[in-house]
Each structure stands twice: as C-alpha cells, then as structure tokens.
Design a protein around this motif. Structure first.
Motif, mmCIF file in Angstrom:
data_model
loop_
_atom_site.group_PDB
_atom_site.id
_atom_site.type_symbol
_atom_site.label_atom_id
_atom_site.label_comp_id
_atom_site.label_asym_id
_atom_site.label_seq_id
_atom_site.Cartn_x
_atom_site.Cartn_y
_atom_site.Cartn_z
ATOM 1 N N GLY A 552 0.666 -1.225 -0.035
ATOM 2 C CA GLY A 552 -0.017 -0.046 -0.062
ATOM 3 C C GLY A 552 0.813 1.153 0.020
ATOM 4 N N GLU A 553 0.249 2.416 0.516
ATOM 5 C CA GLU A 553 1.044 3.697 0.424
ATOM 6 C C GLU A 553 1.669 4.039 1.828
ATOM 7 O OE1 GLU A 553 -1.462 6.721 -1.105
ATOM 8 O OE2 GLU A 553 -2.508 5.221 -2.323
ATOM 9 N N LEU A 554 2.556 2.840 2.338
ATOM 10 C CA LEU A 554 3.258 3.444 3.518
ATOM 11 C C LEU A 554 4.380 4.023 3.060
ATOM 12 C CD1 LEU A 554 3.061 0.031 5.286
ATOM 13 C CD2 LEU A 554 2.537 2.309 6.267
ATOM 14 N N ASP A 555 4.760 5.022 3.489
ATOM 15 C CA ASP A 555 6.095 5.771 3.294
ATOM 16 C C ASP A 555 7.417 5.306 3.403
ATOM 17 O OD1 ASP A 555 4.379 8.075 1.871
ATOM 18 O OD2 ASP A 555 3.851 8.355 4.122
ATOM 19 N N VAL A 556 7.805 4.902 4.675
ATOM 20 C CA VAL A 556 8.964 4.517 5.204
ATOM 21 C C VAL A 556 8.756 3.168 6.030
ATOM 22 C CG1 VAL A 556 10.937 5.060 6.265
ATOM 23 C CG2 VAL A 556 9.841 6.909 4.768
ATOM 24 N N LEU A 557 9.722 2.335 5.785
ATOM 25 C CA LEU A 557 9.789 1.034 6.688
ATOM 26 C C LEU A 557 11.100 1.276 7.667
ATOM 27 C CD1 LEU A 557 9.206 -1.731 7.925
ATOM 28 C CD2 LEU A 557 10.310 -2.535 5.842
ATOM 29 N N VAL A 558 10.865 1.319 8.941
ATOM 30 C CA VAL A 558 12.057 1.161 9.917
ATOM 31 C C VAL A 558 11.939 0.040 10.679
ATOM 32 C CG1 VAL A 558 13.055 2.387 11.923
ATOM 33 C CG2 VAL A 558 11.912 3.790 10.007
ATOM 34 N N ILE A 559 12.803 -0.877 10.240
ATOM 35 C CA ILE A 559 12.934 -2.355 10.947
ATOM 36 C C ILE A 559 14.394 -2.473 11.537
ATOM 37 C CG2 ILE A 559 13.918 -2.996 8.454
ATOM 38 C CD1 ILE A 559 12.219 -5.676 9.003
ATOM 39 N N HIS A 560 14.301 -2.568 12.883
ATOM 40 C CA HIS A 560 15.250 -2.234 13.809
ATOM 41 C C HIS A 560 16.009 -1.224 13.465
ATOM 42 C CE1 HIS A 560 15.351 -6.385 15.828
ATOM 43 N NE2 HIS A 560 13.931 -6.453 15.236
ATOM 44 N N ASP A 561 17.301 -0.801 12.888
ATOM 45 C CA ASP A 561 17.954 0.270 12.666
ATOM 46 C C ASP A 561 18.069 0.486 11.326
ATOM 47 O OD1 ASP A 561 19.679 -1.695 12.400
ATOM 48 O OD2 ASP A 561 21.414 -0.720 13.402
ATOM 49 N N TYR A 562 17.253 -0.317 10.489
ATOM 50 C CA TYR A 562 17.357 0.083 9.144
ATOM 51 C C TYR A 562 16.288 0.971 8.498
ATOM 52 C CZ TYR A 562 20.307 -4.318 8.215
ATOM 53 O OH TYR A 562 21.373 -5.139 8.143
ATOM 54 N N ILE A 563 16.812 1.936 7.676
ATOM 55 C CA ILE A 563 15.581 2.783 7.180
ATOM 56 C C ILE A 563 15.459 2.333 5.789
ATOM 57 C CG2 ILE A 563 15.106 5.293 6.619
ATOM 58 C CD1 ILE A 563 15.707 4.574 9.777
ATOM 59 N N VAL A 564 14.211 2.012 5.452
ATOM 60 C CA VAL A 564 13.764 1.407 4.043
ATOM 61 C C VAL A 564 12.728 2.308 3.578
ATOM 62 C CG1 VAL A 564 13.022 -0.749 2.955
ATOM 63 C CG2 VAL A 564 14.070 -0.675 5.029
ATOM 64 N N THR A 565 13.147 2.595 2.118
ATOM 65 C CA THR A 565 12.036 3.227 1.217
ATOM 66 C C THR A 565 12.075 2.462 -0.024
ATOM 67 O OG1 THR A 565 14.100 4.697 0.275
ATOM 68 C CG2 THR A 565 12.811 5.707 2.140
ATOM 69 N N LYS A 566 10.975 2.812 -0.881
ATOM 70 C CA LYS A 566 10.665 2.187 -1.824
ATOM 71 C C LYS A 566 11.284 2.776 -3.301
ATOM 72 C CE LYS A 566 6.233 1.224 -0.258
ATOM 73 N NZ LYS A 566 4.563 1.677 -0.279
ATOM 74 N N LYS A 567 11.601 1.769 -4.176
ATOM 75 C CA LYS A 567 12.430 2.585 -5.412
ATOM 76 C C LYS A 567 11.354 3.123 -6.384
ATOM 77 C CE LYS A 567 16.603 -0.116 -5.825
ATOM 78 N NZ LYS A 567 17.589 -0.986 -6.637
ATOM 79 N N SER A 568 11.580 4.204 -6.943
ATOM 80 C CA SER A 568 10.526 4.777 -7.909
ATOM 81 C C SER A 568 10.848 3.976 -9.193
ATOM 82 C CB SER A 568 10.757 6.208 -8.091
ATOM 83 O OG SER A 568 12.011 6.553 -8.332
ATOM 84 N N HIS A 569 9.892 3.591 -9.736
ATOM 85 C CA HIS A 569 10.055 2.959 -11.143
ATOM 86 C C HIS A 569 9.249 3.904 -12.308
ATOM 87 C CE1 HIS A 569 11.632 -0.447 -9.430
ATOM 88 N NE2 HIS A 569 10.989 -0.692 -8.470
#
Length: 569
Positions: A552-569
């Motif tokens: 869905g439209e989640l903007d950022v995933l923070v999983i422990h100390d990892y900052i995750v974003t989606k690649k734009s295609h």
C-alpha cells in the motif's frame, strides 16, 4: 546449577496459541494466526509449540509439564477432528483444564496484584460436565438442579474468583443453556449458541450488522455514530447478580436488512443506531455484573479476562461506575490468552510454586537478528532502498513530523490483538485526513474505524480525561475538549480515544520515538495502529513486513535500525 523448570501452556480452541514459561516467567508465546497467516486460527498446536521450543532452544524432553485448555462436548464433535495430528510425545505429563479457569489464571499471573477478584465474561466457556473448578456452592440454584446427563447442555458464560495467598477460589459461576437451532433468516441477530450470554448477544448483533464473524470490535467502533432513536426495548433482565436475555427484541430486527442482505453504506445510520443500542446495553450488563460480584465478595483489586473484556469502551467506564478501586485488563483477554493461563496454572497450581511478579510486557515473540533482517532486505533490492543508522529513532521522528506514514518494526512481537509499538503503523495525529488516508490506502478497511493514540504516560492526563495507566490500548476515555481539534486523527466521532500510555521501562525505543516527536512538534502523541491490512493477522516476520510495506501507501519502513524506502519505477 539447578535445571530450569519449563511449563508449556497451550490452548486447543479458536484463536489458538502456546506459551512457554521458565521458572515461573514467560519466555516466549505466540498466537497461531501469526504463523499460519489465517485470522483466528486455532486448535492443532504443532506450529505454536515448535515456535516456542525453537525460540528457547529446547526440546520436548526439557519440558516438565504441559497444561492445555482442552475440553470436549458432544455438541461440538468437530473440535476433536481439528486437534488430530499433534506431535506431542506420550511420556510428557499433560494436565487439562477448563475454559474460564484458564482465562482466570491468565489474568492472575500477568496482573500486578497479589490479591484480587477475577471476573471472566465471554461468549461461552466449558460445559458444566467439563468444569474442574465447580462446587455446588458456587452455582445458582437452578444450575445445581441440572441432571447429570444434561450437564453437557450448560456452558460457562460468567465467573467470579478470588485470588488470595497464592490460591484461586471460585465464588460464583453462571451457566447458560445451549440455544437450540434458531431460524437465522427470521432472527438474524440472535445469539449463536447460548441462551443467556452477554458475549454472544453482542456477537449476534455484530454479525447482523457486518455479516462477519469475530467483528465485535467493528461494532464497538461503529456505535459512536449511532443515536438513541431506535426502539428495540431491553435485551436483558437483571436478577440476583445474573443477566438473562429476553429475546423479545429479535422480532423488532428487520431480517431484510441484516446478514447477507445488509447494505452498510446505503443505510449507515440504521446500523449505527443498532450498534449504539447494543453497546449501551452491553455496558449496562457488564457494570451490573461487576457491582453484583463486588457485593458478593468485596475486593479492592479486580482482574478481568474473557472476550467481552476486549470491549475498551466498557472498560473505560468501569473506573467510575463500579465499586472496585483498581483494575487490570488482561491484554490478550480472548481465547488467544488461554495458553498464558494454562502456563500459570501449571506453575502455581500443579507445581505449587509462588507467583513470580510479571513486568507487564506483552512482547513475547522471538527477536530476529540483524543478519536475518539484512539478508531478507537484500532479497528485495530491486524494489527497495535501505541503509543502517544509529540515529534511526531521530530519523523516524523527522519523517513523522514531515507527515510520512511509517511502518515501525522493532524487537519482539506483541502477544494479543493490539500493536503496542513493536509491530505498528505510525503517523502524525495532528493531520485531519490521516485517518481516512490510512483506512483507505494502507489498511484497506472501513472508513469509520478509528485509530488509537500512543501517549507518553506522564503527559496522558493533559490530553485525556483519564488518570490511570493504559499500556495495552484496551481502555477508551474522552479526549479533552481543547485538544480534540489539535489531534483529530486519533479522536473518534464522539470525542473519545482508545489510549495506549507508553513508558520507557516497558518499551524504551517506542518511548524514545514519541519523546523525540514531542521535541519536534510539541505533541507527545503518535497515531498507532497494527501493522496489517484488513483480514490479515499482525505481521510476525521481517519478510511479511516488507511484503506489506510494498502493498500500500506506506512511506517508510523502519525495521530495527534499517531505514527502508521504495524505489521509484
């Protein structure tokens, strides 16, 4: 060095789970639905037992005792079929206990009290012939007179116990007769199985409104949109500390507007008014039970479990409208919490040990390592970008203050139906349309359903008409008038909110995040909802979290100390 004592509790019911206890303390517990990804999955417990044993690094041979909530009734013969294929060795001692007893011990063991009354209210428990905590003096006169051959027809619906000096004693147990076949085309809001069950009354109305099972929480969320205009009469009769259903109101419910015929959007106010009526009568019934039980055997402290204890609106009103002084609401109050009660029964009753104080945590899942998380993230490198940072809490607070919606995955998963800052979707509560955005574009669920505020405990009384702790998001209170327009995303239509108070001791990372958000915005509150979508259990593994992040439209995933974003295609 003494060998540790391991007790495994497991619940052979819907909403199944297992709980492993070491020397009187819970070390790991998991709900079956988190592993199978099927909501309310239960009965066969191979997966949950394996999860617990693997997490602790032990085998069956290390267990001293298994306690299970396991009863059988000829009215439900399929229950035995659902349990077939269990992989438990035959040489391990196994103790079976009945339903309300397991609920009661789940509240006793995890509560902060040393002595307390314990109230259990649910749809149905074990039948009279299966109860192992029953003596004639705790039964109402009519139930004492039930013939032995008919005991299987009567089921627990409300129980009261006293826990004192390490011993749990039943005071009063009420039973309801099994409700024979009901014409559900004619009476679509009828109770499901029990003739006189507060919990099944509410369940029947919920099914009428939503045409779903296990949707009582939705009915609670819908009720504030209703008003008192609908005329259905009184569904309950109150007598001698007992609550009976009248069923006269069944004839006043329009069968052409319920169940598979219901049109929620087209006739929203009608269904909201039904929900309002059901909620108000549920509140009245539960408060009557609490006050009646206090009069039977007064106690300063009371612990509460059973499915009805998940109604956070009722819970919030017990403080002012009942006679007990201090309350503990078991966070996994439904059948998922039975395994916890089984484990405590084994430690306290079977093994005869003293109660070891519980620290209040519900974070009983396993913790995934950095290496595991990094490896899984690398498998999605074509879809995501990510990096590690020691400042991930501050970075997350900045994202939240910048109106981003965050998938927040930390440490061990919560046990129970609420995400409490380890498997959460988080957002800024000051944004007026944030509720609609998350419901529509992230959770994919009904737009009327509210979201909860997580607030620093020390700031809670400034924003809410509430002066107690609510660490489990299981109590609803009013938002103070002056703050309703300033945190609109967590204020329900009636001005209320289901509060989670957050402390550094209980969950230090989440506490730090809210504190940093406060430093940036002046508001010590975050919108918090569970990390799942409609019809999906809360995520357990990092892989499930990434899959949901991409959905869905989640903007950022923070999983422990990892900052995750989606690649734009």
């Amino acid at each position: 060095m003494n060998k540790p004592v391991y007790v495994l509790g497991t619940a052979l019911s819907h909403d199944g789970s297992s709980c492993l206890m070491k020397d009187g303390k819970i070390v790991v517990a998991i709900e079956k639905e988190r592993l199978t990804r099927k909501k309310h999955d239960g009965f066969n417990d191979n997966a949950t037992i394996k999860y617990c044993l693997d997490a602790e690094g032990i085998g069956f041979e290390d267990l001293d005792l298994i306690v299970e909530k396991s009863t059988f009734n000829p009215l439900k013969p399929d229950d035995r079929e659902k349990r077939k294929g269990r992989n438990i060795p035959s040489d391990i001692p196994i103790v079976n206990i009945s339903h309300h007893l397991a609920h009661a011990y789940s509240a006793v063991g995890t509560s902060p009290f040393e002595d307390m009354g314990v109230i259990v209210i649910d749809g149905q428990g074990s039948s009279l012939d299966n109860g192992i905590d029953i003596t004639p003096d705790v039964l109402p006169p009519d139930i004492r007179e039930v013939k032995k051959e008919d005991e299987y027809l009567y089921w627990e619906n409300v129980s009261y116990y006293i826990f004192r000096n390490g011993k749990l004693t039943p005071v009063h147990k009420d039973f309801s007769h099994w409700l024979y076949a009901v014409d559900r085309e004619k009476y679509p809001a009828a109770s499901w199985d029990m003739e006189h069950s507060i919990g099944e009354f509410y369940e029947g109305v919920a099914h009428y409104v939503f045409n779903e099972f296990n949707c009582e929480g939705k009915l609670m969320g819908l009720a504030p949109y209703g008003k008192a205009g609908i005329s259905l009469g009184e569904p309950f009769v109150y007598k001698n500390g007992r609550v009976f259903l009248t069923n006269d109101w069944w004839d006043k419910i329009d069968p052409a507007r319920g169940g598979k015929y219901r049109k929620l959007k087209d006739e929203f106010q009608y269904y909201a008014d039904i929900a309002y009526w059901a909620q108000r009568n549920l509140e009245k019934a539960v408060k009557y039970i609490f006050n009646s039980y206090y009069d039977m055997h007064p106690m300063s402290n009371v612990a509460y479990a059973g499915g009805v204890a998940l109604n956070a609106v009722v819970n919030g009103k017990l403080y002012n409208d009942t006679k007990y002084d201090n309350f503990y609401f078991q966070p996994a109050a439904g059948d998922n919490g039975l395994s916890i009660g089984c484990a405590y029964y084994g430690w306290l009753k079977v093994l005869g040990n003293r109660k070891i104080g519980h620290n209040g945590s519900t974070y009983f899942g396993i913790r995934y390592s950095h290496d595991e998380i990094g490896k899984i993230l690398s498998e999605y490198s074509d879809k995501i970008e990510y990096y590690q940072s020691d400042d991930y809490v501050e970075i997350t607070a900045n994202y939240l203050a910048d109106s981003k919606v965050i998938s927040w995955y930390q440490d061990s998963s919560e046990f129970g139906p609420r995400a409490l800052g380890h498997r959460s979707i988080l957002a800024d509560p000051r944004i007026a349309d944030m509720q609609d955005h998350i419901n529509r574009n992230i959770k994919f669920r009904e737009d009327f359903r509210p979201f909860a505020p997580s607030v620093l405990l020390e700031d809670a009384s400034k924003y809410f008409e509430f002066s107690h702790e609510s660490p489990y998001m299981i109590i609803v209170a009013d938002v103070k008038n002056e703050w309703r327009s300033k945190i609109p995303a967590v204020v329900h239509v009636d001005g209320s909110a289901r509060i989670q108070t957050v402390t550094q001791k209980m969950t230090p990372k989440y506490y730090s995040l809210i504190k940093q958000f406060k430093e940036k915005t002046g508001v010590p509150i975050l919108l918090n909802t569970s990390l799942n979508v409609k019809g999906m259990p809360i995520v357990e593994t990092p892989k499930e979290t990434i899959e949901m992040f991409l959905l869905g439209e989640l903007d950022v995933l923070v999983i422990h100390d990892y900052i995750v974003t989606k690649k734009s295609h």
